[in-house]
Every structure is written in structure tokens, then in C-alpha cells.
Scaffold this motif. Structure first.
Motif: not given
Length: 149
Positions: A64-65, A67, A135-136, A138
Motif C-alpha cells: 500500500r501507499a 506517506s 508499503g511503498r 509516496v
């Protein structure tokens, strides 16, 4: 008690096949040095075990994204998320078994540790922590838009 990464790094693998973990950390020469400790050879009869479950778990995980703000929320040794090469990992558990010492990972908690990681490790070493991927990393849309202009 003589292992540079501490006894926990070995004890954590007790009762399991630690081949993948060992190979990700050590060279073949290290295995040769351990031959006098050889007790026997592990035979795997179950064909379903042939696929590395470690890799299968990591590859099947949907990322998932995350932050930068969320990453910063996990900045303690008991809640230790670190971004490496654009992927955020929960390294809370792994840090205890890190061969270089837990503090090296824990001081990166809540941050992007790519530059510090790259000084000591090739990117392939991330294989060891794939299963801890959350997650990644972003950026907020506004920040990304400014960077892309």
C-alpha cells in the motif's frame, strides 16, 4: 556466544532451515569455516517446501501507499519502520537480529535509510527483509506535483 551478530541471530533460526537467511548474510567461505559444527544434512521430502516460503510470502503481499508523515509516526525502537529504496519496512523484529546490531536500524526508525543502507549493503540484501514490507513510500500529491515541474 561468539557470533558477531549476537546469539539471538542464530537462536531465531533454531528448528528451521536457515539456508536463505545465512546465504543472504554470509559468503561460501564462512560456511566452509563452520564444517566442524556439522551435525547432519536436512532432507526435505515435502515437495511443497521446494518453493521458498520466505519469497512467496513477500511476493504475494500487496504493498500500500505509505506517506512520509505516516513513516515518521513509526520512529521508535519498539515501532521501527524504515524506507529503503522506495519500500517501507517494519523492521521492529528484524532489528533485534541484524548482524551489525539493532541500533544501526533503530536509529533510522521513521526515516528513509536508503543512503545509509547503500553504504554497507548491495540492494540484493533487501531479500532478507522482503517479508517485512509494509508499503511503498509516496509523497503528498502537492509535493510530487512541485517536484515534477
Amino acid at each position: 556466544e561468539h557470533h558477531p551478530g549476537g546469539a539471538k541471530s542464530i537462536i531465531s533460526l533454531a528448528g528451521s532451515d536457515g539456508t536463505t537467511f545465512f546465504n543472504n548474510v554470509h559468503s561460501k567461505a564462512m560456511l566452509d569455516r563452520l564444517q566442524h559444527y556439522l551435525v547432519g544434512v536436512l532432507e526435505v521430502k515435502d515437495e511443497s517446501m521446494e518453493e521458498n516460503s520466505y519469497d512467496a510470502e513477500a511476493n504475494s503481499k500487496e504493498l500500500r501507499a505509505v506517506s512520509g508523515e505516516e513513516l515518521k509516526e513509526h520512529s521508535r525502537s519498539q515501532d521501527c519502520w524504515v524506507a529503503l529504496h522506495g519500500v517501507v519496512y517494519d523492521l521492529t523484529e528484524f532489528s533485534m537480529y541484524h548482524p551489525g546490531g539493532s541500533y544501526l536500524i533503530q536509529k533510522l526508525a521513521g526515516k528513509d535509510g536508503t543512503d545509509k543502507f547503500a553504504v554497507f549493503h548491495p540492494e540484493e540484501k533487501l531479500e532478507m527483509v522482503k517479508r517485512y514490507a509494509v508499503g511503498r513510500l509516496v509523497e503528498k500529491e502537492g509535493v510530487m506535483a512541485l517536484q515534477n515541474q
